[in-house]
Design a protein around this motif. Structure first.
Motif, PDB file in Angstrom:
ATOM      1  N   TYR A 150       0.831  -1.210   0.000  1.00  0.00           N
ATOM      2  CA  TYR A 150       0.000   0.000   0.000  1.00  0.00           C
ATOM      3  C   TYR A 150       0.868   1.263   0.000  1.00  0.00           C
ATOM      4  O   TYR A 150       1.944   1.295   0.602  1.00  0.00           O
ATOM      5  CB  TYR A 150      -0.917   0.026   1.223  1.00  0.00           C
ATOM      6  N   PHE A 151       0.361   2.284  -0.664  1.00  0.00           N
ATOM      7  CA  PHE A 151       0.940   3.624  -0.583  1.00  0.00           C
ATOM      8  C   PHE A 151       0.284   4.298   0.617  1.00  0.00           C
ATOM      9  O   PHE A 151      -0.939   4.467   0.659  1.00  0.00           O
ATOM     10  CB  PHE A 151       0.649   4.406  -1.865  1.00  0.00           C
ATOM     11  N   THR A 152       1.070   4.679   1.608  1.00  0.00           N
ATOM     12  CA  THR A 152       0.532   5.105   2.898  1.00  0.00           C
ATOM     13  C   THR A 152       0.690   6.611   3.098  1.00  0.00           C
ATOM     14  O   THR A 152       1.784   7.159   2.960  1.00  0.00           O
ATOM     15  CB  THR A 152       1.239   4.355   4.039  1.00  0.00           C
ATOM     16  N   ILE A 153      -0.422   7.261   3.458  1.00  0.00           N
ATOM     17  CA  ILE A 153      -0.455   8.715   3.595  1.00  0.00           C
ATOM     18  C   ILE A 153      -0.971   9.085   4.983  1.00  0.00           C
ATOM     19  O   ILE A 153      -2.057   8.647   5.389  1.00  0.00           O
ATOM     20  CB  ILE A 153      -1.394   9.359   2.554  1.00  0.00           C
ATOM     21  N   HIS A 154      -0.208   9.884   5.689  1.00  0.00           N
ATOM     22  CA  HIS A 154      -0.686  10.487   6.930  1.00  0.00           C
ATOM     23  C   HIS A 154      -1.045  11.939   6.646  1.00  0.00           C
ATOM     24  O   HIS A 154      -0.255  12.676   6.065  1.00  0.00           O
ATOM     25  CB  HIS A 154       0.369  10.448   8.031  1.00  0.00           C
ATOM     26  N   CYS A 155      -2.229  12.369   7.096  1.00  0.00           N
ATOM     27  CA  CYS A 155      -2.626  13.762   6.915  1.00  0.00           C
ATOM     28  C   CYS A 155      -3.307  14.274   8.170  1.00  0.00           C
ATOM     29  O   CYS A 155      -4.332  13.741   8.600  1.00  0.00           O
ATOM     30  CB  CYS A 155      -3.567  13.909   5.724  1.00  0.00           C
ATOM     31  N   GLY A 156      -2.724  15.314   8.776  1.00  0.00           N
ATOM     32  CA  GLY A 156      -3.341  15.936   9.946  1.00  0.00           C
ATOM     33  C   GLY A 156      -2.637  15.602  11.240  1.00  0.00           C
ATOM     34  O   GLY A 156      -1.418  15.503  11.317  1.00  0.00           O
ATOM     35  N   ALA A 180       1.566  17.504   7.657  1.00  0.00           N
ATOM     36  CA  ALA A 180       1.201  18.302   8.830  1.00  0.00           C
ATOM     37  C   ALA A 180       1.112  17.536  10.136  1.00  0.00           C
ATOM     38  O   ALA A 180       0.511  18.023  11.096  1.00  0.00           O
ATOM     39  CB  ALA A 180      -0.125  19.038   8.583  1.00  0.00           C
ATOM     40  N   GLY A 181       1.713  16.365  10.220  1.00  0.00           N
ATOM     41  CA  GLY A 181       1.647  15.589  11.451  1.00  0.00           C
ATOM     42  C   GLY A 181       2.918  15.684  12.267  1.00  0.00           C
ATOM     43  O   GLY A 181       4.017  15.604  11.734  1.00  0.00           O
ATOM     44  N   HIS A 182       2.771  15.868  13.593  1.00  0.00           N
ATOM     45  CA  HIS A 182       3.921  15.901  14.491  1.00  0.00           C
ATOM     46  C   HIS A 182       3.454  15.540  15.900  1.00  0.00           C
ATOM     47  O   HIS A 182       2.445  14.855  16.051  1.00  0.00           O
ATOM     48  CB  HIS A 182       4.637  17.262  14.435  1.00  0.00           C
TER      49      HIS A 182
END
Length: 509
Positions: A150-156, A180-182
């Motif tokens: 899978y192509f994995t995306i974190h957003c937010g 934008a995740g931290h």
């Protein structure tokens, strides 16, 4: 002479993998921050309430019509424990990240209590690598999905771990893209004119400089970036996993001007209208993502899962309620093991599998997302470093709820969340089995029993009328906690630990 047979075999295997990858569904987890069970025009109870009529969430309604609505879905009382359970499949009693993680490393987030002292807990959150003090080492969900192709995306919002530890960086968790995740648990600002709080070293939202000086609210900026990431992946033919973890609707309350005036015109206070505008802006994001999937011909092969990380902020310390939301008829809110703190709006759409417009009463809990997503992705028998507690809800999605066994759901919150000495927001454990729910108050060392089918608001304690049920649940809760090496809080005056629930139940017999 060189044989070309191995080449053809490799090519066949590659093409088979490509075909398999295309058949596997795209997966989206749409997680909202601090959204209560009632903060939506889509009712999750047996009836619509005045709160449901306050808000406009047409895209939640649209998603529910397309898929399955869960009316007994649970998270934990606060954010980081929920996110760690989702990412690891572990119950909070096992991973011991029992409270939200502070941005600063090794700094406790629980407020001082006059009576009790919390035991040791993983105050730095989770870690994808071993040996980090005060963390739980686990194999994260996105890493497993990446291994499965899978192509994995974190957003937010991430908020998995404290700053300066590996788990604070979504890229270290197995995401190919981090938007934008931290380590921060909320934004310093939602407003582009404030650069999304960039002046704050800890809570400024990173990586959104392209929107500075525009009129793009944070919720919308994140949505645009997420869709761009999906678009860029399309040429690879890989299925994608998008963890769309909005900062909304967490404080600070700032008006989303696209929707704010409507709620002022409806007679809400400025505070309530700001919150309602955050809700509608979040729903608009959901709609934008659904529109994109339909426009690009991806909707039929995409799973969309909607969930909140804990109940609405009905108590805003050090003030008393109401603040800007409420969870009625549920009791209490964020920071509580009562229903208002843990029962969440959950919807799953999967056109290839789920019968549209269905409702599931089967209780599920946040750690169940972990095995469910892995099963959706076809990641069979993944290699994990942790022992898990979640149970896949795929049988429910496929209409086989009757085959799902009754189980014990457990919550453990051995901390003071609010700054005052208010009720319901400190040092509790709870367990639900069937319609029965047991709540254990650590400070008072008292057990309360509720029949949620008759009393969803937990207004009538029936422990004395049902001593055998109380005793049985207390024993099961105790065994569950002890098996996961929970240390109970200690009374400051005596130095003695809080009694186990089973000890209290036995003493009352």
């Amino acid at each position: 002479m060189i044989s070309i047979k191995p080449v053809f075999c490799c090519l066949a295997l590659f093409l088979a993998f490509q075909a398999s990858a295309q058949q596997r569904p795209n997966i989206i987890i749409f997680l909202v921050d601090d959204m209560g069970w009632q903060d939506t025009s889509e009712p999750f109870w047996t009836q619509s309430t005045p709160l449901n009529k306050r808000y406009r969430t047409p895209n939640m309604q649209r998603l529910a019509k397309q898929g399955m609505k869960f009316t007994n879905a649970y998270a934990t009382p606060v954010c980081t424990p929920t996110r760690v359970s989702l990412m690891t499949g572990m119950n909070v009693a096992r991973h011991h990240v029992t409270n939200w993680t502070n941005y600063a490393r090794d700094k406790r987030s629980d407020n001082p209590d006059s009576t009790l002292q919390s035991g040791p807990w993983n105050l730095n959150g989770m870690s994808p690598v071993p040996g980090i003090p005060n963390t739980v080492y686990a194999t994260p969900l996105p890493k497993l999905l990446a291994q499965a192709g899978y192509f994995t995306i974190h957003c937010g919002k991430a908020h998995y771990a404290s700053n300066g530890t590996p788990g604070a960086d979504p890229l270290a968790m197995g995401y190919a893209v981090n938007i934008a995740g931290h380590a921060a648990g909320h934004p310093a600002s939602y407003l582009p004119e404030k650069k999304y709080g960039a002046a704050s070293a800890s809570h400024g939202v990173p990586g959104l400089e392209e929107f500075y000086g525009t009129d793009v609210f944070l919720t919308d900026a994140l949505t645009r970036k997420a869709l761009t990431a999906i678009d860029k992946n399309r040429a690879s033919k890989k299925p994608f996993f998008l963890y769309m973890a909005h900062y909304a609707v967490h404080v600070p309350l700032e008006a989303d001007k696209r929707f704010y005036q409507h709620y002022i015109d409806q007679g809400l206070s400025e505070t309530e209208a700001k919150y309602a505008s955050l809700i509608e802006g979040m729903d608009k994001s959901l709609g934008d993502i659904m529109d994109y999937l339909e426009r690009e011909g991806m909707a039929k092969n995409t799973v969309v899962m909607f969930m909140s990380d804990n109940g609405g902020l009905s108590l805003s310390p050090p003030r008393t309620p109401p603040a800007h939301t409420q969870n009625l008829p549920l009791k209490a809110g964020k920071g509580s093991v009562n229903e208002g703190g843990i029962r969440e709006p959950m919807i799953v759409s999967w056109p290839a599998v789920i019968k549209p417009g269905t409702v599931a009463e089967q209780p599920v809990i946040i750690e169940d997302f972990f095995p469910s997503v892995l099963a959706m992705a076809g990641a069979r028998k993944p290699v994990l470093v942790q022992q898990t507690d979640g149970i896949s809800f795929l049988p429910v999605l496929k209409g086989h709820s009757a085959k799902v066994k009754e189980r014990l759901l457990v919550w453990h919150y051995p901390h003071r969340w609010n700054r005052g000495e208010g009720p319901g927001l400190h040092f509790f454990s709870a367990a639900r089995k069937g319609d029965w729910k047991l709540v254990y108050d650590h400070r008072k060392e008292e057990l309360y029993l509720y029949d949620l089918k008759k009393d969803i608001g937990e207004t009538h304690d029936v422990a004395k009328e049902n001593p055998s049920v109380t005793k049985q649940l207390a024993e099961e809760l105790t065994s569950y906690l002890q098996e996961r090496n929970i240390t109970m809080p200690v009374f400051k005056l005596s130095g003695l630990p809080v009694a186990w629930p089973s000890e209290i139940a036995s003493a009352e017999q």
